[in-house]
Design an enzyme around this catalytic site. Sequence first.
Site, PDB file in Angstrom:
ATOM      1  N   GLY A 171       0.769  -1.244   0.000  1.00  0.00           N
ATOM      2  CA  GLY A 171       0.000   0.000   0.000  1.00  0.00           C
ATOM      3  C   GLY A 171       0.787   1.272   0.000  1.00  0.00           C
ATOM      4  O   GLY A 171       1.613   1.549  -0.877  1.00  0.00           O
ATOM      5  N   LYS A 186       8.684 -14.191  17.138  1.00  0.00           N
ATOM      6  CA  LYS A 186       8.771 -15.583  17.615  1.00  0.00           C
ATOM      7  C   LYS A 186       9.986 -16.277  17.005  1.00  0.00           C
ATOM      8  O   LYS A 186      10.636 -17.094  17.661  1.00  0.00           O
ATOM      9  CB  LYS A 186       7.493 -16.344  17.246  1.00  0.00           C
ATOM     10  N   HIS A 201       5.776  13.789  53.244  1.00  0.00           N
ATOM     11  CA  HIS A 201       5.539  12.349  53.391  1.00  0.00           C
ATOM     12  C   HIS A 201       4.080  11.978  53.127  1.00  0.00           C
ATOM     13  O   HIS A 201       3.485  11.179  53.839  1.00  0.00           O
ATOM     14  CB  HIS A 201       5.989  11.878  54.777  1.00  0.00           C
TER      15      HIS A 201
END
Length: 508
Positions: A32, A135, A269
């Site tokens: 494309g 893979k 804190h």
Amino acid sequence: MKTALLSVSDKTGIVEFAQGLVAQGFRILSTGGTKAALEKASVAVTAVEDVTHFPEMLDGRVKTLHPAIHAGLLARRDKPEHMAALAKQGIDTIDLVAVNLYPFKQTIAQPNVTEPEAIEQIDIGGPSMLRAAAKNYQAVLTIIDPADYQPILAALADNQITHDLRRQLATKVFQHTAAYDALIAQYLTQDEFPDQLTLTYTKKQHLRYGENSQQQAAFYAEPFPSPYSIAAAKQLHGKELSYNNIKDADAALRMAAEFKQPAVMAVKHMNPCGIGLGDTIEQAWDRAFAADSTSIFGGIIVLNRPVDVATAEKMHQLFLEIIIAPSFEDAAYDVLAKKKNLRLLTLNFAHGRQADLETVSVMGGILRQEQDLTAETIADFKVVTKVQPTAEQLQALAFAQVVAKHVKSNSIVVATAEQTLGIGAGQMNRVGSVELALAQAAQSPLFGQAVLASDAFFPMGDSVTYAAAHGIKAIVQPGGSIRDQESIDAANEAGITMVFSGRRHFRH
């Protein structure tokens, strides 16, 4: 001749990359728009459909989903039977894949995008090719990020394509496709608490260390952080934020979202050490500072109005870690920026805090809940004592109760209507928090106007008795204890007023 398959949504750098591959002897396959871009640049390219012998179809939904592509990606070169199967079918191996995916994230970020428009930007062929190639990374180079094009060309030229590099690229692919799918799942999920929770975050900043210097850490941001969040803040000046800075700043921003009038939060804190309201931001600063002029040292400051030069000059006199505001006047910025390490940040206060779910980690999992965005008003209060509160006391009780939401449980807040005077945070018993808050508040010249708020019910009357004995005339607490009457009786006996808010605000 080796084969590279290039099919990208983001065309950045793809022509130069293809030219570099051709120069190193690669044949280029493409689809494309990528193919058109390469041909326009006079790069020799073969269309994928010339390999698959099957035309692109379904408005481009099917282009590369074909055995001629996926077998070429998945075949193990060390298995003779795999190579024989390719030869039998006339399929060539593909040695490099460069793919980036349809812009799903960019699409759903657009205002008023429809679900059908979003669905069309879910890539199928791209992730399939990337996962197949990754893979088989020992044989196929997988590239998802245009920033990797030039380093890969250099590694190819120097014959430095190592096993570790292949594995790193494959890992990057699986991280990317997992995040891509997670974002799709988040977009489509309507259940706030689904059986399978998929979240994705992107690293915004590697931190020098975590809570302590021996702990490594990083800061990750959501795909679309709220404009009113530390993840979306713009840092104008100062050192990089630390792990503790980020947590404290987040806590301070949660507090600041509670107030519409000019307000200043000072946080240490993750607890407020002082909150002040005023008619101007300078007056609010004065009250926040007066609330605890000792603990504010080294604090994180959030102002919900632009910082003017008068307020900046007062803040400049102190050691502060961070100042966050909607903006800084030029002269105010110049004053504060004289301290090279002071972090100055801005963000969009107009956007406001969103009702998103919040997540915390535990060993082996996470906890997820709705944010506690409810703030009781005077209209919610129920007077449970014989003595009725004054209008001034009610205003102070409402303010103190809002602050108590943001103090670590067990929390007690002693305050006037515009300023905290004493805060007892994180004690294992509630009367201990009462003692701490009152010891601090008693030092204030405003203590005669003080009221007391508790984030949860009093389990017995001792806290009420102690508070009354030390000068408190009005208390707000949620109620709900089986021993509520004991607290009510203690208040009546002391001749003070107490109201129930009806809702607990634990913060652990």
